[in-house]
Design a protein around this motif. Structure first.
Motif, PDB file in Angstrom:
ATOM      1  N   GLU A 112     -15.668   0.935  -8.701  1.00 46.72           N
ATOM      2  CA  GLU A 112     -14.413   0.361  -8.165  1.00 46.72           C
ATOM      3  C   GLU A 112     -14.649  -0.987  -7.490  1.00 46.72           C
ATOM      4  OE1 GLU A 112     -12.354   2.355  -4.932  1.00 46.72           O
ATOM      5  OE2 GLU A 112     -14.217   3.129  -4.119  1.00 46.72           O
ATOM      6  N   ILE A 115     -12.809  -4.047  -9.152  1.00 48.21           N
ATOM      7  CA  ILE A 115     -11.346  -3.962  -8.978  1.00 48.21           C
ATOM      8  C   ILE A 115     -10.990  -4.377  -7.549  1.00 48.21           C
ATOM      9  CG2 ILE A 115      -9.338  -2.414  -9.071  1.00 48.21           C
ATOM     10  CD1 ILE A 115     -11.143  -0.614 -10.939  1.00 48.21           C
ATOM     11  N   LEU A 116     -11.754  -3.870  -6.583  1.00 48.26           N
ATOM     12  CA  LEU A 116     -11.478  -4.213  -5.180  1.00 48.26           C
ATOM     13  C   LEU A 116     -11.635  -5.713  -4.952  1.00 48.26           C
ATOM     14  CD1 LEU A 116     -13.177  -1.403  -3.068  1.00 48.26           C
ATOM     15  CD2 LEU A 116     -10.761  -1.859  -3.337  1.00 48.26           C
ATOM     16  N   ASN A 118     -11.324  -8.082  -7.131  1.00 44.81           N
ATOM     17  CA  ASN A 118     -10.244  -8.820  -7.805  1.00 44.81           C
ATOM     18  C   ASN A 118      -9.037  -8.959  -6.903  1.00 44.81           C
ATOM     19  OD1 ASN A 118     -11.388  -9.442 -10.193  1.00 44.81           O
ATOM     20  ND2 ASN A 118     -10.643  -7.625 -11.277  1.00 44.81           N
ATOM     21  N   PHE A 119      -8.760  -7.888  -6.148  1.00 44.33           N
ATOM     22  CA  PHE A 119      -7.587  -7.915  -5.271  1.00 44.33           C
ATOM     23  C   PHE A 119      -7.880  -8.592  -3.933  1.00 44.33           C
ATOM     24  CE2 PHE A 119      -6.204  -4.530  -8.147  1.00 44.33           C
ATOM     25  CZ  PHE A 119      -4.895  -4.932  -8.374  1.00 44.33           C
ATOM     26  N   ASN A 120      -9.126  -8.518  -3.490  1.00 47.91           N
ATOM     27  CA  ASN A 120      -9.489  -9.068  -2.171  1.00 47.91           C
ATOM     28  C   ASN A 120     -10.777  -9.870  -2.295  1.00 47.91           C
ATOM     29  OD1 ASN A 120      -7.639  -6.984  -0.822  1.00 47.91           O
ATOM     30  ND2 ASN A 120      -9.166  -5.700  -1.799  1.00 47.91           N
ATOM     31  N   ILE A 157      -5.049  -4.012   3.696  1.00 46.26           N
ATOM     32  CA  ILE A 157      -5.276  -4.096   2.230  1.00 46.26           C
ATOM     33  C   ILE A 157      -4.819  -2.783   1.580  1.00 46.26           C
ATOM     34  CG2 ILE A 157      -7.142  -5.792   2.334  1.00 46.26           C
ATOM     35  CD1 ILE A 157      -9.106  -3.368   1.910  1.00 46.26           C
ATOM     36  N   ASN A 159      -2.601  -1.631  -0.501  1.00 43.60           N
ATOM     37  CA  ASN A 159      -2.405  -1.424  -1.940  1.00 43.60           C
ATOM     38  C   ASN A 159      -3.696  -1.496  -2.738  1.00 43.60           C
ATOM     39  OD1 ASN A 159       0.311  -0.923  -1.767  1.00 43.60           O
ATOM     40  ND2 ASN A 159       0.811  -3.109  -1.773  1.00 43.60           N
ATOM     41  N   SER A 160      -4.737  -2.024  -2.162  1.00 43.50           N
ATOM     42  CA  SER A 160      -6.013  -2.104  -2.894  1.00 43.50           C
ATOM     43  C   SER A 160      -7.161  -1.551  -2.045  1.00 43.50           C
ATOM     44  CB  SER A 160      -6.295  -3.545  -3.303  1.00 43.50           C
ATOM     45  OG  SER A 160      -6.234  -4.383  -2.182  1.00 43.50           O
ATOM     46  N   ARG A 161      -6.841  -0.581  -1.203  1.00 42.99           N
ATOM     47  CA  ARG A 161      -7.889   0.015  -0.361  1.00 42.99           C
ATOM     48  C   ARG A 161      -8.817   0.887  -1.215  1.00 42.99           C
ATOM     49  NH1 ARG A 161      -3.490   2.954  -0.478  1.00 42.99           N
ATOM     50  NH2 ARG A 161      -3.320   5.116   0.194  1.00 42.99           N
ATOM     51  N   ARG A 166      -7.846   6.315   0.110  1.00 44.95           N
ATOM     52  CA  ARG A 166      -6.634   6.868  -0.518  1.00 44.95           C
ATOM     53  C   ARG A 166      -6.607   8.386  -0.440  1.00 44.95           C
ATOM     54  NH1 ARG A 166      -4.150   3.135  -3.993  1.00 44.95           N
ATOM     55  NH2 ARG A 166      -5.315   1.198  -3.885  1.00 44.95           N
TER      56      ARG A 166
END
Ligand code: SF4
Ligand code: SF4
Length: 215
Positions: A112, A115-116, A118-120, A157, A159-161, A166
């Protein structure tokens, strides 16, 4: 006595020992004891032993049922999994923020990471190799996590934690080659206490039903 109607005693002892030794759940005996006390106080109000005294049910039975609820998913008796139960009751989280302020490690799986990032993109400097599992990662700034808002306890963060955030208070582990969600047993987490309480009520009712069938 009641618990024996749901699970073989030896199997229970084996599962209990395994759960206490598990690193993933980080369930220390002290923490488990505190959680079980918190659940016991609530369970006594939901299921009065007096009502079932004639059947031989005691407070000790309630404690044994709670210990079973700590480690057994209800899917083992045809009910909901820990994941389904937790998903159905987001209101049990009081947004106290303790999980974000007090967690000893915030795990990031190697799959992950991209992906993380990419968002942050600014997260890169905030990630280090995981101390226990070096092929994975963890957040550098913890206790408190740098992303928790100290006033609202919300995650900046959200939405992308990471996945581990989650699913909290559930922890994903591998058991006999299968992925399984266990409860991180924390007496200070209302979500965790309520999950064990709900499972205890269901297990108690099922055990009483089986007891009455036998009489
Ligand atoms: S999951 Fe538990 S510790 Fe985290 S905010 Fe919710 S109630 Fe508090
Ligand atoms: S990333 Fe967000 S949800 Fe996870 S510990 Fe930090 S503040 Fe909490």
């Amino acid at each position: 006595m009641l618990r024996d109607l749901l699970i073989d005693k030896e199997l229970f002892n084996e599962l209990r020992q395994r759960a206490l030794n598990s690193e993933e759940g980080e369930n220390s005996p002290e923490e488990v004891e505190l959680l079980e006390k918190a659940v016991f106080q609530r369970l006594k109000k939901k299921r009065s032993v007096k009502k079932y005294k004639k059947l031989g049910v005691s407070k000790g039975d309630l404690k044994e049922i709670i210990a079973l609820a700590d480690i057994l998913g209800l899917d083992a008796i045809g009910g909901q999994s820990n994941y389904e139960l937790a998903k159905e009751h987001p209101e049990w989280c009081t947004i106290c923020g303790r999980c974000c302020r007090e967690s000893e490690s915030i795990f990031i799986h190697k799959d992950e990471l991209n992906i993380l990032l990419n968002f942050n993109s600014d997260l890169e400097k905030g990630i280090i190799r995981n101390k226990l599992y070096p092929e994975h990662y963890e957040l550098k700034e913890i206790q408190p996590c740098k992303f928790v808002d100290p006033e609202t306890n919300c995650c900046s963060i959200y939405n992308s934690r990471p996945q581990v955030c989650r699913s909290y208070p559930l922890v994903l582990i591998e058991s006999n080659g299968k992925a399984k969600n266990i409860i991180n047993l924390r007496h200070s987490c209302n979500y965790s206490v309520q999950l064990v309480l709900e499972k205890s009520i269901i297990l108690f009712d099922e055990a009483v039903r089986r007891l009455m069938e036998k009489k």
